[in-house]
Design a protein around this motif. Sequence first.
Motif, PDB file in Angstrom:
ATOM      1  N   UNK A   4       0.810  -1.222   0.000  1.00 12.22           N
ATOM      2  CA  UNK A   4       0.000   0.000   0.000  1.00 12.22           C
ATOM      3  C   UNK A   4       0.843   1.271   0.000  1.00 12.22           C
ATOM      4  N   UNK A   5       2.133   1.148   0.307  1.00 15.91           N
ATOM      5  CA  UNK A   5       3.012   2.312   0.326  1.00 15.91           C
ATOM      6  C   UNK A   5       3.624   2.607  -1.053  1.00 15.91           C
ATOM      7  N   UNK A   6       3.542   1.656  -1.959  1.00 16.76           N
ATOM      8  CA  UNK A   6       4.120   1.850  -3.288  1.00 16.76           C
ATOM      9  C   UNK A   6       3.347   2.934  -4.034  1.00 16.76           C
ATOM     10  N   UNK A   7       4.061   3.839  -4.667  1.00 16.17           N
ATOM     11  CA  UNK A   7       3.414   4.990  -5.309  1.00 16.17           C
ATOM     12  C   UNK A   7       2.624   4.628  -6.561  1.00 16.17           C
ATOM     13  N   UNK A   8       2.641   3.354  -6.942  1.00 15.52           N
ATOM     14  CA  UNK A   8       1.798   2.918  -8.056  1.00 15.52           C
ATOM     15  C   UNK A   8       0.707   1.956  -7.579  1.00 15.52           C
ATOM     16  N   UNK A   9       0.498   1.884  -6.273  1.00 16.37           N
ATOM     17  CA  UNK A   9      -0.624   1.140  -5.707  1.00 16.37           C
ATOM     18  C   UNK A   9      -1.918   1.834  -6.143  1.00 16.37           C
ATOM     19  N   UNK A  10      -2.997   1.077  -6.270  1.00 16.27           N
ATOM     20  CA  UNK A  10      -4.216   1.627  -6.872  1.00 16.27           C
ATOM     21  C   UNK A  10      -4.773   2.841  -6.119  1.00 16.27           C
ATOM     22  N   UNK A  11      -4.552   2.921  -4.814  1.00 10.75           N
ATOM     23  CA  UNK A  11      -5.054   4.075  -4.059  1.00 10.75           C
ATOM     24  C   UNK A  11      -4.350   5.358  -4.498  1.00 10.75           C
ATOM     25  N   UNK A  12      -3.059   5.254  -4.824  1.00  8.59           N
ATOM     26  CA  UNK A  12      -2.332   6.416  -5.337  1.00  8.59           C
ATOM     27  C   UNK A  12      -2.774   6.739  -6.761  1.00  8.59           C
ATOM     28  N   UNK A  13      -3.007   5.716  -7.564  1.00  7.31           N
ATOM     29  CA  UNK A  13      -3.459   5.953  -8.932  1.00  7.31           C
ATOM     30  C   UNK A  13      -4.789   6.702  -8.943  1.00  7.31           C
ATOM     31  N   UNK A  14      -5.628   6.416  -7.971  1.00 10.19           N
ATOM     32  CA  UNK A  14      -6.906   7.110  -7.854  1.00 10.19           C
ATOM     33  C   UNK A  14      -6.682   8.607  -7.617  1.00 10.19           C
ATOM     34  N   UNK A  15      -5.677   8.940  -6.803  1.00  8.81           N
ATOM     35  CA  UNK A  15      -5.331  10.345  -6.575  1.00  8.81           C
ATOM     36  C   UNK A  15      -4.807  10.994  -7.856  1.00  8.81           C
ATOM     37  N   UNK A  16      -3.906  10.281  -8.534  1.00  9.69           N
ATOM     38  CA  UNK A  16      -3.315  10.835  -9.746  1.00  9.69           C
ATOM     39  C   UNK A  16      -4.379  11.115 -10.805  1.00  9.69           C
ATOM     40  N   UNK A  17      -5.318  10.195 -10.925  1.00  7.66           N
ATOM     41  CA  UNK A  17      -6.378  10.377 -11.915  1.00  7.66           C
ATOM     42  C   UNK A  17      -7.187  11.638 -11.627  1.00  7.66           C
ATOM     43  N   UNK A  18      -7.363  11.950 -10.359  1.00 12.05           N
ATOM     44  CA  UNK A  18      -8.131  13.130  -9.970  1.00 12.05           C
ATOM     45  C   UNK A  18      -7.398  14.421 -10.318  1.00 12.05           C
ATOM     46  N   UNK A  19      -6.109  14.493 -10.023  1.00 13.94           N
ATOM     47  CA  UNK A  19      -5.391  15.762 -10.198  1.00 13.94           C
ATOM     48  C   UNK A  19      -4.870  15.967 -11.613  1.00 13.94           C
ATOM     49  N   UNK A  20      -4.789  14.884 -12.404  1.00 11.14           N
ATOM     50  CA  UNK A  20      -4.309  15.009 -13.778  1.00 11.14           C
ATOM     51  C   UNK A  20      -5.418  15.489 -14.714  1.00 11.14           C
ATOM     52  N   UNK A  21      -5.032  16.225 -15.728  1.00  6.72           N
ATOM     53  CA  UNK A  21      -5.968  16.598 -16.789  1.00  6.72           C
ATOM     54  C   UNK A  21      -6.328  15.342 -17.585  1.00  6.72           C
ATOM     55  N   UNK A  22      -7.372  15.442 -18.390  1.00  9.64           N
ATOM     56  CA  UNK A  22      -7.861  14.267 -19.120  1.00  9.64           C
ATOM     57  C   UNK A  22      -6.791  13.636 -20.003  1.00  9.64           C
ATOM     58  N   UNK A  23      -5.908  14.459 -20.555  1.00  8.56           N
ATOM     59  CA  UNK A  23      -4.849  13.929 -21.427  1.00  8.56           C
ATOM     60  C   UNK A  23      -3.508  13.834 -20.692  1.00  8.56           C
ATOM     61  N   UNK A  24      -3.550  13.891 -19.365  1.00  8.41           N
ATOM     62  CA  UNK A  24      -2.331  13.857 -18.570  1.00  8.41           C
ATOM     63  C   UNK A  24      -1.651  12.492 -18.591  1.00  8.41           C
ATOM     64  N   UNK A  25      -0.372  12.488 -18.244  1.00 12.79           N
ATOM     65  CA  UNK A  25       0.423  11.262 -18.289  1.00 12.79           C
ATOM     66  C   UNK A  25       1.206  11.066 -16.993  1.00 12.79           C
ATOM     67  N   UNK A  26       1.545   9.824 -16.745  1.00 15.48           N
ATOM     68  CA  UNK A  26       2.479   9.467 -15.683  1.00 15.48           C
ATOM     69  C   UNK A  26       3.734   8.930 -16.346  1.00 15.48           C
ATOM     70  N   UNK A  27       4.881   9.491 -15.975  1.00 12.12           N
ATOM     71  CA  UNK A  27       6.162   9.007 -16.488  1.00 12.12           C
ATOM     72  C   UNK A  27       6.923   8.406 -15.310  1.00 12.12           C
ATOM     73  N   UNK A  28       7.200   7.116 -15.380  1.00  7.48           N
ATOM     74  CA  UNK A  28       7.857   6.398 -14.295  1.00  7.48           C
ATOM     75  C   UNK A  28       9.226   5.913 -14.748  1.00  7.48           C
ATOM     76  N   UNK A  29      10.233   6.147 -13.905  1.00  7.92           N
ATOM     77  CA  UNK A  29      11.571   5.608 -14.139  1.00  7.92           C
ATOM     78  C   UNK A  29      12.054   4.917 -12.868  1.00  7.92           C
ATOM     79  N   UNK A  30      12.714   3.787 -13.040  1.00  9.03           N
ATOM     80  CA  UNK A  30      13.218   3.034 -11.893  1.00  9.03           C
ATOM     81  C   UNK A  30      14.336   2.102 -12.339  1.00  9.03           C
ATOM     82  N   UNK A  31      15.142   1.700 -11.385  1.00  8.52           N
ATOM     83  CA  UNK A  31      16.156   0.675 -11.645  1.00  8.52           C
ATOM     84  C   UNK A  31      15.697  -0.672 -11.105  1.00  8.52           C
ATOM     85  N   UNK A  32      14.533  -0.706 -10.457  1.00  6.33           N
ATOM     86  CA  UNK A  32      14.057  -1.903  -9.785  1.00  6.33           C
ATOM     87  C   UNK A  32      13.082  -2.672 -10.687  1.00  6.33           C
TER      88      UNK A  32
END
Length: 211
Positions: free
Chosen positions: A127-155
């Motif tokens: 639940x602490x991972x920033x791509x857990x569905x509860x966080x995605x729900x937040x992102x969907x709210x604050x992003x514009x309709x054509x908004x994007x998420x760009x994720x980079x990781x070494x893991x």
Amino acid sequence: MRLRHKPWAADFIKEHDDIAVLNPFDYRGKWQELFEINQPIGLEIGTGKGQFIANMAQQNKHMNFIGIEKAESIIVTAIQKVLDAEVSNAHLIHENAKDLRDIIAENEIDIIYLNFSDPWPKTRHEKRRLTYHAFLDQYQSILKDDGRIVLKTDNRHFFEYSIVSFSQFGMTLEEVTLDLHKLEDDTNVMTEYEEKFSSKGQPIYRCIAKF
């Protein structure tokens, strides 16, 4: 890794309120008012020492940037890097933003950057991972309709988890890259972690997703 306490950090943040937003909750729905020019806003969650946001602001004058970092001893370094970059299109927030919707209103953000987020590998910490569905729900709210998420990781595990999480949430994957630096993407701005890991030959994973 234990962070070194910096007793002067709180005063430093207050002294640089032209960069650090001391009252972020007051700007909910009004973030554009903080910038000189009304233009797309990119939000970096977990901005770390600030190399990414400072360089992005320098190289993308057509955008505004907000960085959120909860660690006081780290955000002071980010403030200094934004100062050194001499840009007016970047601001930082020192908050543990458990719910971004308390700080940012609907449709205020154009791009969210998740750079080398803590993978929280143990299942009980999912639940602490920033791509857990509860966080995605937040992102969907604050992003514009054509908004994007760009994720980079070494893991690799976190990357695979995130792709599955995005897909299960009904998002569209615009890009999935298993070795970012082989692309020779001139627009890619590296973070401190990215420089460290890539210099050792570690592949950097990137994906871009839309709701």
